[in-house]
Write a protein that holds these residues in place. Sequence first.
Motif, PDB file in Angstrom:
ATOM      1  N   HIS A  71       0.779  -1.227   0.000  1.00  0.00           N
ATOM      2  CA  HIS A  71       0.000   0.000   0.000  1.00  0.00           C
ATOM      3  C   HIS A  71       0.816   1.285   0.000  1.00  0.00           C
ATOM      4  O   HIS A  71       0.239   2.374  -0.013  1.00  0.00           O
ATOM      5  N   GLY A  72       2.139   1.173  -0.002  1.00  0.00           N
ATOM      6  CA  GLY A  72       2.956   2.375   0.000  1.00  0.00           C
ATOM      7  C   GLY A  72       3.025   3.004   1.386  1.00  0.00           C
ATOM      8  O   GLY A  72       2.553   2.449   2.375  1.00  0.00           O
ATOM      9  N   TYR A  73       3.596   4.189   1.448  1.00  0.00           N
ATOM     10  CA  TYR A  73       3.820   4.870   2.718  1.00  0.00           C
ATOM     11  C   TYR A  73       2.677   5.788   3.120  1.00  0.00           C
ATOM     12  O   TYR A  73       2.666   6.323   4.221  1.00  0.00           O
ATOM     13  N   TYR A  74       1.726   5.994   2.218  1.00  0.00           N
ATOM     14  CA  TYR A  74       0.782   7.081   2.439  1.00  0.00           C
ATOM     15  C   TYR A  74      -0.635   6.570   2.656  1.00  0.00           C
ATOM     16  O   TYR A  74      -1.140   5.747   1.897  1.00  0.00           O
ATOM     17  N   GLY A  75      -1.285   7.084   3.663  1.00  0.00           N
ATOM     18  CA  GLY A  75      -2.697   6.826   3.882  1.00  0.00           C
ATOM     19  C   GLY A  75      -3.532   7.977   3.356  1.00  0.00           C
ATOM     20  O   GLY A  75      -3.063   8.813   2.586  1.00  0.00           O
ATOM     21  N   GLY A  76      -4.775   8.052   3.831  1.00  0.00           N
ATOM     22  CA  GLY A  76      -5.685   9.064   3.315  1.00  0.00           C
ATOM     23  C   GLY A  76      -5.650  10.388   4.046  1.00  0.00           C
ATOM     24  O   GLY A  76      -6.220  11.375   3.565  1.00  0.00           O
ATOM     25  N   ILE A  77      -4.979  10.434   5.203  1.00  0.00           N
ATOM     26  CA  ILE A  77      -4.959  11.672   5.980  1.00  0.00           C
ATOM     27  C   ILE A  77      -4.373  12.823   5.169  1.00  0.00           C
ATOM     28  O   ILE A  77      -4.878  13.949   5.192  1.00  0.00           O
ATOM     29  N   ARG A  78      -3.295  12.571   4.447  1.00  0.00           N
ATOM     30  CA  ARG A  78      -2.670  13.642   3.659  1.00  0.00           C
ATOM     31  C   ARG A  78      -3.627  14.162   2.593  1.00  0.00           C
ATOM     32  O   ARG A  78      -3.605  15.340   2.246  1.00  0.00           O
ATOM     33  N   LEU A  79      -4.490  13.289   2.051  1.00  0.00           N
ATOM     34  CA  LEU A  79      -5.456  13.696   1.033  1.00  0.00           C
ATOM     35  C   LEU A  79      -6.499  14.643   1.626  1.00  0.00           C
ATOM     36  O   LEU A  79      -6.856  15.656   1.022  1.00  0.00           O
ATOM     37  N   VAL A  80      -6.975  14.308   2.820  1.00  0.00           N
ATOM     38  CA  VAL A  80      -7.964  15.149   3.494  1.00  0.00           C
ATOM     39  C   VAL A  80      -7.349  16.501   3.852  1.00  0.00           C
ATOM     40  O   VAL A  80      -7.939  17.557   3.599  1.00  0.00           O
ATOM     41  N   ASP A 110     -13.785   1.390   1.102  1.00  0.00           N
ATOM     42  CA  ASP A 110     -13.679  -0.041   0.806  1.00  0.00           C
ATOM     43  C   ASP A 110     -13.191  -0.261  -0.628  1.00  0.00           C
ATOM     44  O   ASP A 110     -13.284  -1.369  -1.160  1.00  0.00           O
ATOM     45  N   ILE A 111     -12.666   0.809  -1.255  1.00  0.00           N
ATOM     46  CA  ILE A 111     -12.111   0.682  -2.598  1.00  0.00           C
ATOM     47  C   ILE A 111     -10.781  -0.055  -2.504  1.00  0.00           C
ATOM     48  O   ILE A 111      -9.900   0.346  -1.735  1.00  0.00           O
ATOM     49  N   PRO A 112     -10.617  -1.154  -3.235  1.00  0.00           N
ATOM     50  CA  PRO A 112      -9.329  -1.862  -3.208  1.00  0.00           C
ATOM     51  C   PRO A 112      -8.186  -0.901  -3.500  1.00  0.00           C
ATOM     52  O   PRO A 112      -8.255  -0.099  -4.435  1.00  0.00           O
ATOM     53  N   ARG A 113      -7.134  -0.983  -2.699  1.00  0.00           N
ATOM     54  CA  ARG A 113      -6.075   0.031  -2.751  1.00  0.00           C
ATOM     55  C   ARG A 113      -5.031  -0.278  -3.811  1.00  0.00           C
ATOM     56  O   ARG A 113      -4.591  -1.412  -3.975  1.00  0.00           O
ATOM     57  N   GLN A 114      -4.658   0.765  -4.543  1.00  0.00           N
ATOM     58  CA  GLN A 114      -3.552   0.745  -5.496  1.00  0.00           C
ATOM     59  C   GLN A 114      -3.660  -0.372  -6.537  1.00  0.00           C
ATOM     60  O   GLN A 114      -2.678  -1.013  -6.890  1.00  0.00           O
ATOM     61  N   VAL A 115      -4.886  -0.583  -7.034  1.00  0.00           N
ATOM     62  CA  VAL A 115      -5.064  -1.518  -8.148  1.00  0.00           C
ATOM     63  C   VAL A 115      -5.646  -0.802  -9.365  1.00  0.00           C
ATOM     64  O   VAL A 115      -6.063  -1.440 -10.327  1.00  0.00           O
ATOM     65  N   GLY A 116      -5.705   0.534  -9.311  1.00  0.00           N
ATOM     66  CA  GLY A 116      -6.166   1.281 -10.472  1.00  0.00           C
ATOM     67  C   GLY A 116      -7.639   1.564 -10.504  1.00  0.00           C
ATOM     68  O   GLY A 116      -8.216   1.751 -11.576  1.00  0.00           O
ATOM     69  N   LEU A 117      -8.300   1.639  -9.329  1.00  0.00           N
ATOM     70  CA  LEU A 117      -9.726   1.950  -9.272  1.00  0.00           C
ATOM     71  C   LEU A 117      -9.984   3.336  -8.669  1.00  0.00           C
ATOM     72  O   LEU A 117     -11.105   3.664  -8.315  1.00  0.00           O
ATOM     73  N   ALA A 118      -8.935   4.155  -8.569  1.00  0.00           N
ATOM     74  CA  ALA A 118      -9.039   5.570  -8.185  1.00  0.00           C
ATOM     75  C   ALA A 118      -9.495   5.763  -6.748  1.00  0.00           C
ATOM     76  O   ALA A 118     -10.355   6.599  -6.457  1.00  0.00           O
ATOM     77  N   TYR A 209     -10.229  -7.609 -10.150  1.00  0.00           N
ATOM     78  CA  TYR A 209      -9.094  -6.964  -9.486  1.00  0.00           C
ATOM     79  C   TYR A 209      -8.379  -7.952  -8.574  1.00  0.00           C
ATOM     80  O   TYR A 209      -8.973  -8.882  -8.041  1.00  0.00           O
ATOM     81  N   HIS A 210      -7.105  -7.723  -8.416  1.00  0.00           N
ATOM     82  CA  HIS A 210      -6.247  -8.546  -7.566  1.00  0.00           C
ATOM     83  C   HIS A 210      -5.998  -7.775  -6.280  1.00  0.00           C
ATOM     84  O   HIS A 210      -5.340  -6.733  -6.299  1.00  0.00           O
ATOM     85  N   ASP A 211      -6.552  -8.245  -5.157  1.00  0.00           N
ATOM     86  CA  ASP A 211      -6.392  -7.483  -3.916  1.00  0.00           C
ATOM     87  C   ASP A 211      -5.212  -7.950  -3.076  1.00  0.00           C
ATOM     88  O   ASP A 211      -4.993  -7.466  -1.972  1.00  0.00           O
ATOM     89  N   GLY A 212      -4.422  -8.863  -3.618  1.00  0.00           N
ATOM     90  CA  GLY A 212      -3.248  -9.316  -2.895  1.00  0.00           C
ATOM     91  C   GLY A 212      -1.958  -8.707  -3.408  1.00  0.00           C
ATOM     92  O   GLY A 212      -0.924  -8.754  -2.752  1.00  0.00           O
ATOM     93  N   LEU A 213      -2.007  -8.137  -4.585  1.00  0.00           N
ATOM     94  CA  LEU A 213      -0.847  -7.498  -5.190  1.00  0.00           C
ATOM     95  C   LEU A 213      -1.273  -6.118  -5.663  1.00  0.00           C
ATOM     96  O   LEU A 213      -2.404  -5.921  -6.102  1.00  0.00           O
ATOM     97  N   SER A 214      -0.362  -5.151  -5.588  1.00  0.00           N
ATOM     98  CA  SER A 214      -0.716  -3.795  -6.007  1.00  0.00           C
ATOM     99  C   SER A 214       0.522  -3.054  -6.429  1.00  0.00           C
ATOM    100  O   SER A 214       1.646  -3.480  -6.186  1.00  0.00           O
ATOM    101  N   GLY A 326      -6.199 -15.754  -7.771  1.00  0.00           N
ATOM    102  CA  GLY A 326      -6.352 -14.777  -6.700  1.00  0.00           C
ATOM    103  C   GLY A 326      -7.023 -13.489  -7.101  1.00  0.00           C
ATOM    104  O   GLY A 326      -6.819 -12.451  -6.460  1.00  0.00           O
ATOM    105  N   VAL A 327      -7.847 -13.524  -8.139  1.00  0.00           N
ATOM    106  CA  VAL A 327      -8.489 -12.324  -8.660  1.00  0.00           C
ATOM    107  C   VAL A 327     -10.008 -12.417  -8.472  1.00  0.00           C
ATOM    108  O   VAL A 327     -10.615 -13.454  -8.771  1.00  0.00           O
ATOM    109  N   LYS A 328     -10.617 -11.343  -7.982  1.00  0.00           N
ATOM    110  CA  LYS A 328     -12.057 -11.278  -7.785  1.00  0.00           C
ATOM    111  C   LYS A 328     -12.718 -10.627  -8.995  1.00  0.00           C
ATOM    112  O   LYS A 328     -12.199  -9.658  -9.543  1.00  0.00           O
TER     113      LYS A 328
END
Length: 337
Positions: A71-80, A110-118, A209-214, A326-328
């Motif tokens: 998921h990288g280093y960044y959460g959503g707080i910086r966005l807010v 609940d948007i899957p993170r860093q898989v290209g769904l914005a 989408y693959h929620d195990g890899l991003s 592993g893809v939903k």
Amino acid sequence: MKILRNKAYARAGFLGNPSDGYHGKTISFIVQNFSAEVVLYEWDSVEIVLAEQDRARFRSVRDLANDVKLHGYYGGIRLVKATIKRFVEYCRERDIELHDQNFSIRYSSDIPRQVGLAGSSSIIVATLRCLMEFYDVKIPLQAQPTFVLTVEQEELGISAGLQDRVIQVYEGLVYMDFNQSAENLSDGFKTYKYEHLNPDQLPNIYVAYHDGLSEPTEVYHNDIRGRVLRGEQIVVDAMNRFAEIAEEGREALVTIDFDLLSDLINENFDLRQSISKLPNWQVEMIQVARACGVSAKFAGSGGAIVGTYQNEKMLEKLRDRMASIGVKTILPKIKSS
């Protein structure tokens, strides 16, 4: 106490991406199966509440390393925070007086993170909607996508195009023309031509989408942007063709030519692969999907794909084969009921 709630949904790039950042054309649709929600209510100070995604506690150093890898280093707080800052500056520049009541604000997604769904831009859009409602400030609809993009680009240094922000603001199914000839100004923000299309004219659509890899969006976009800026001909030509694919796709939707639409979806991915070295697991998603007889392309930067299928038998085969890697697979909800 008045509680404000606003949502912004995930999205799928249907055709033309990633040309939106290069004066191209795209078609996107909203995916109401997933959303980011922002809740704001009056408080005695301005407080941004940590969300579950903003992890600061881990079971072990290995857990921390795995979380950063996914998921990288960044959460959503910086966005807010960045959205609030930009909103205050927007009002100050236009002599809009803001009342003195403070607020507490929190987000969930609940948007899957860093898989290209914005997922990131959805938090900004939902935050902006809460701020506009709380302060009774109306930013013109057409200007809102560019406002959101400035939050990401200028405040946070995120490489992105307008596509995600346009579809999350406008919702539904939208054709976007980012050609310089379509450029305009709204409330001081650069805008382009955004046209709602009829979702009822879509064929059978799936998103997987693959929620195990991003992979963070920046990994893809930064490389492409540099090559475009250097004038690498194969990449410049590809961006022009991506735009043509979206334009032809719009016509295919209007004329209900689903065979052409399927071919364009496949071409969109093949063209993208021709200019990029893509991770094997992302290419595998496309290959497995196409082996089921469906069309397939990336829905964004990678990690999620979108395409068309012909019937329920084909869909069930797709679900089974994708699950084996592993893809939903989901059927996107595009229209409000």
